[in-house]
Design a protein around this motif. Sequence first.
Motif, PDB file in Angstrom:
ATOM      1  N   GLU A 174       0.838  -1.207  -0.025  1.00 42.58           N
ATOM      2  CA  GLU A 174      -0.028  -0.010   0.283  1.00 42.58           C
ATOM      3  C   GLU A 174       0.731   1.311   0.092  1.00 42.58           C
ATOM      4  O   GLU A 174       0.519   2.338  -0.774  1.00 42.58           O
ATOM      5  N   ARG A 234       2.515   1.924  -3.080  1.00 47.92           N
ATOM      6  CA  ARG A 234       1.787   2.314  -4.175  1.00 47.92           C
ATOM      7  C   ARG A 234       1.119   3.782  -3.936  1.00 47.92           C
ATOM      8  O   ARG A 234       0.956   4.482  -4.877  1.00 47.92           O
ATOM      9  N   ARG A 271       3.412   5.994  -5.556  1.00 50.42           N
ATOM     10  CA  ARG A 271       3.373   5.889  -7.107  1.00 50.42           C
ATOM     11  C   ARG A 271       4.504   5.209  -7.775  1.00 50.42           C
ATOM     12  O   ARG A 271       5.106   5.572  -8.702  1.00 50.42           O
ATOM     13  N   GLU A 295       5.862   1.986  -9.315  1.00 49.50           N
ATOM     14  CA  GLU A 295       5.297   0.872 -10.025  1.00 49.50           C
ATOM     15  C   GLU A 295       5.842  -0.491  -9.237  1.00 49.50           C
ATOM     16  O   GLU A 295       7.178  -0.598  -9.170  1.00 49.50           O
TER      17      GLU A 295
END
Lengths: 226, 226, 262
Positions: free
Chosen positions: C63, C66, C69, C71
């Motif tokens: 989490e 992500r 951001r 990948e």
Amino acid sequence: MNPGDGDHQEIGERHLRVLEALLFAASEPLDPVSFKPYLGAGADVQALLLTLQTRYADRGINLVRRGDKWAFRTAQDLGFLLRREEQETRPLSRPALETLAIIAYHQPSTRAEIEEVRGVATGKGTLDLLMEAGWVRMRGRRRTPGRPVTYGTTDAFLDHFGLESLSDLPGLEELKGSGLLSGRLPPSLQIPLPFDGALREDEDPLDPDDHDHDHDRDHDGEDDDA
Amino acid sequence: MNPGDGDHQEIGERHLRVLEALLFAASEPLDPVSFKPYLGAGADVQALLLTLQTRYADRGINLVRRGDKWAFRTAQDLGFLLRREEQETRPLSRPALETLAIIAYHQPSTRAEIEEVRGVATGKGTLDLLMEAGWVRMRGRRRTPGRPVTYGTTDAFLDHFGLESLSDLPGLEELKGSGLLSGRLPPSLQIPLPFDGALREDEDPLDPDDHDHDHDRDHDGEDDDA
Amino acid sequence: MTTAQTDWFDTPLPPDDDDILYVDVAGYEGPLDLLLDLARRQKVDLASISVLALAEQYLHFVEKVREKRIELAADYLVMAAWLAYLKSRLMVPQAPSDDEPSGEMLAAMLQFRLKRLEAMRRVASQLMNRPRLGFQVHARGMPEPIEIARTSLWEASLYDLLKAYASQRERGISAEYTPLQRTVWSLQDARDILQRLIGDSFEWVPMDSYLVHYLATPGERATVRASTFASSLELVRLGKIDLRQAETFGPLFVRRHKDEAP
């Protein structure tokens, strides 16, 4: 001692000298078969090698067995003295090191099995690098769908890491005991041991064109360790 | 022997082991000075080297001195182990075949005469090769200016080509008959009768040093058949 | 004596705080490597880790990554999905009719894989710390290579020998032959001359007599005659002249073709 014994002993000594010379001259381990032409027909090469090994056991150089082959090597306990400052020409990457260990302890193993253990795709470069180093070889093809190539270690691997045979692999007993050498859970009663003999019953010989460096045709994994 | 002696001896053995390992692993003969850092301050390197030399004197490898330096080397009497004979069968090159044929028919013939028939210079390598093959020998020296060496064939030549004697070589008519020579030949063309007796009246025996492979000192022809 | 042991995997002890969760995911060899690292942070034997806690940490990590951001490779996401499933299996009691493997079994499988990977790393390190050839153990530094004396057995047949002899003797003959320099009439020359000589004459004339001027040397006779004859045939074909021969081996007569305008 009768004269015959004396002769016998003399011949034995002569044979030992021949083995010494041949083993000393070579830098690579030698197959006992290669001594045959230089000894009498009845010479017991294995016994001669063991005699020689005993003689050199306490010396600064030892006669060591590497798989089926034999070589003189400096004594391991002098390693701290002889340690050379050389850097490894190509230090092994973590993936390569892991892959080497998995092949050594699980052989014969396919790429898929290596990936199973590592939990990540194995780059083409990793296996190539290990084969280029001369430590890993293609053994055959697993008799399963897709006929994946099986990998194993070489005599040069044993030589490099100072192992007489695969049963000398460090921690092997412990791994065996904890069932960590089995491919699947739960560990079956039969714990497979690293096997570097000829082909196993579930292996086929390599295809004729396997040596043309297309051993990766069964996999196009990305290169994670170039 | 008191305990001190034992220690002393033990240290000596240890030093010998270190020397063995160092000499074995060295890529060139070693200067005794280079052992110093590996041994205790008081070590008598020269004495250690001589002890080691004595120990290995009867072995298949000896410790030898090269100038001021030391190295392990295969015992001289076992040098034969390091040479291997390999035979390969190769077809004779065309220049060699032509030269051999001319020598066979025109013997005794000098190099200049061979070249006259062949129309090209005969390389030194060609005659060497034929002599090495055991088919051609130096017979003598022509009693003409420059005293060129004369060449002839050997018994091994007859043997190889299945001839009982040189007179078994087919003559002009036989060559024509077998189609090897065409019919359109000037009447002047003659096939000589080879001479394989001892020296002819225009030949001198070879000079004493002719066998030292300098039979070509009379000619520096280019090599047309390397 | 002790040899300095190197940890070939060189994994630094993980920091205690949550900074680890912000490290570049590329630092891990894969989801299993990440899990192993997270498990080690539980500071207990792998056998007694809490797989549930581990799964939660992993999911938390994913989490966080992500959110940043970054990948994530598919491998990590597949593992996240699997761990989410495992978590649910562990938290929901197993129904007796359930054919699916129990959460405990899945957790044991994950534990086994982590232990196995850790074991492989451990033995890899042990292997690399062995006295290795070329580092602590050495082969003969001055190998004495076996010299291979290759003796060639030359192969040649008597036929080869005789053929070589015969062919070079023949070659010798042709080498001594020097062709005579001859004056050769080209067909074009012959045709030009023939046309010029016939001129306007419509009379039959023996071909040889036209050529009499050219028959200077007997040696040239053959080539002159051959070229002229060949040219004359060509001229007949073109309708420029007529040829006549009264008898076999008789003289050839030639004249200008009647229809030809002068």
